[in-house]
Design a protein around this motif. Sequence first.
Motif, PDB file in Angstrom:
ATOM      1  N   ARG A  49      -1.839   8.205  -0.413  1.00  0.00           N
ATOM      2  CA  ARG A  49      -2.894   8.146   0.438  1.00  0.00           C
ATOM      3  C   ARG A  49      -3.860   6.392   0.177  1.00  0.00           C
ATOM      4  O   ARG A  49      -4.456   5.951   1.301  1.00  0.00           O
ATOM      5  CB  ARG A  49      -3.777   9.289   0.074  1.00  0.00           C
ATOM      6  CG  ARG A  49      -3.394  10.620   1.152  1.00  0.00           C
ATOM      7  CD  ARG A  49      -3.176  10.489   2.668  1.00  0.00           C
ATOM      8  NE  ARG A  49      -1.643   9.943   2.814  1.00  0.00           N
ATOM      9  CZ  ARG A  49      -1.015   8.823   3.501  1.00  0.00           C
ATOM     10  NH1 ARG A  49      -2.691   8.243   4.696  1.00  0.00           N
ATOM     11  NH2 ARG A  49      -0.191   8.298   3.555  1.00  0.00           N
ATOM     12  N   LEU A  50      -4.135   6.777  -1.116  1.00  0.00           N
ATOM     13  CA  LEU A  50      -4.598   5.289  -1.767  1.00  0.00           C
ATOM     14  C   LEU A  50      -4.287   4.134  -0.720  1.00  0.00           C
ATOM     15  O   LEU A  50      -4.577   3.077  -0.458  1.00  0.00           O
ATOM     16  CB  LEU A  50      -4.782   6.034  -2.847  1.00  0.00           C
ATOM     17  CG  LEU A  50      -6.454   6.230  -4.467  1.00  0.00           C
ATOM     18  CD1 LEU A  50      -5.888   6.142  -5.378  1.00  0.00           C
ATOM     19  CD2 LEU A  50      -7.273   6.173  -2.951  1.00  0.00           C
ATOM     20  N   LEU A  51      -2.842   4.077  -1.186  1.00  0.00           N
ATOM     21  CA  LEU A  51      -1.875   2.821  -0.846  1.00  0.00           C
ATOM     22  C   LEU A  51      -2.388   3.300   0.862  1.00  0.00           C
ATOM     23  O   LEU A  51      -1.936   1.955   1.456  1.00  0.00           O
ATOM     24  CB  LEU A  51      -0.323   3.300  -1.276  1.00  0.00           C
ATOM     25  CG  LEU A  51       0.348   1.828  -0.846  1.00  0.00           C
ATOM     26  CD1 LEU A  51      -0.006   0.495  -1.085  1.00  0.00           C
ATOM     27  CD2 LEU A  51       2.099   2.621  -1.338  1.00  0.00           C
ATOM     28  N   GLY A  52      -1.808   4.056   1.520  1.00  0.00           N
ATOM     29  CA  GLY A  52      -1.685   4.154   3.086  1.00  0.00           C
ATOM     30  C   GLY A  52      -3.719   3.867   3.411  1.00  0.00           C
ATOM     31  O   GLY A  52      -3.562   2.442   4.334  1.00  0.00           O
ATOM     32  N   ALA A  53      -4.626   3.847   2.556  1.00  0.00           N
ATOM     33  CA  ALA A  53      -5.883   3.472   3.285  1.00  0.00           C
ATOM     34  C   ALA A  53      -5.629   1.882   3.365  1.00  0.00           C
ATOM     35  O   ALA A  53      -6.364   1.602   4.223  1.00  0.00           O
ATOM     36  CB  ALA A  53      -6.688   4.469   2.299  1.00  0.00           C
ATOM     37  N   GLY A  54      -5.208   1.114   2.265  1.00  0.00           N
ATOM     38  CA  GLY A  54      -5.605  -0.221   1.975  1.00  0.00           C
ATOM     39  C   GLY A  54      -3.999  -0.759   2.630  1.00  0.00           C
ATOM     40  O   GLY A  54      -4.817  -1.584   3.763  1.00  0.00           O
ATOM     41  N   LEU A  55      -3.132   0.207   3.227  1.00  0.00           N
ATOM     42  CA  LEU A  55      -2.081  -0.972   4.407  1.00  0.00           C
ATOM     43  C   LEU A  55      -3.443  -0.040   5.993  1.00  0.00           C
ATOM     44  O   LEU A  55      -2.791  -1.463   6.505  1.00  0.00           O
ATOM     45  CB  LEU A  55      -0.818  -0.161   4.160  1.00  0.00           C
ATOM     46  CG  LEU A  55      -0.450  -0.596   2.925  1.00  0.00           C
ATOM     47  CD1 LEU A  55       1.054   0.514   3.442  1.00  0.00           C
ATOM     48  CD2 LEU A  55      -0.523  -1.975   3.150  1.00  0.00           C
ATOM     49  N   MET A  56      -3.830   0.347   5.997  1.00  0.00           N
ATOM     50  CA  MET A  56      -4.452   0.654   7.316  1.00  0.00           C
ATOM     51  C   MET A  56      -5.443  -0.135   7.864  1.00  0.00           C
ATOM     52  O   MET A  56      -5.701  -0.554   8.816  1.00  0.00           O
ATOM     53  CB  MET A  56      -4.849   2.622   7.417  1.00  0.00           C
ATOM     54  CG  MET A  56      -3.517   3.362   7.537  1.00  0.00           C
ATOM     55  SD  MET A  56      -4.792   4.414   7.915  1.00  0.00           S
ATOM     56  CE  MET A  56      -4.293   5.564   6.684  1.00  0.00           C
TER      57      MET A  56
END
Length: 157
Positions: A49-56
């Motif tokens: 989710r942390l990586l996903g938030a950055g990618l989002m």
Amino acid sequence: MSSSTRASSDRWRSFAADTLALIVFFTATGILNERFIAGMTWEQVLDARLLGAGLMVVSGRPYGLWRDWIMRFSGPRRGSRIAWDALALVSFQVPIYAAILAISGADSDALLRGSLGVTVIMLALGRPYGAFLNLVRRRFGLPDGGDKPMSLNVQDP
């Protein structure tokens, strides 16, 4: 306000609206998929989710533009909009999501289950997310997307 200043403001609002919509809508679905379908640990879910938030943050506006372009192929019927919204979401987001899972430590089995699970989820949520994205855009004072190819959603003065 000059048209140049308005265009710049609309671009920033478009970026903010598309990014916010993506983060809000898909953080919850990502958590559910990663924990309960892919079987990842809570630590892996947090990493994803942390990586996903950055990618989002990076992919929110490009996805909005992609969706706008794809939706130009849809017809006026509800079924057509559902199908094209689903295609837009799956074709853009599933490869990114698979990369997030792999980087977050998912083994090959979890990567396959998670990717298949999110594909089903995104097929089902394509149109609801498209409607949510349009709602967020309207709240930011922007027009709905999907009417003009690669529209920056800049309103005429």
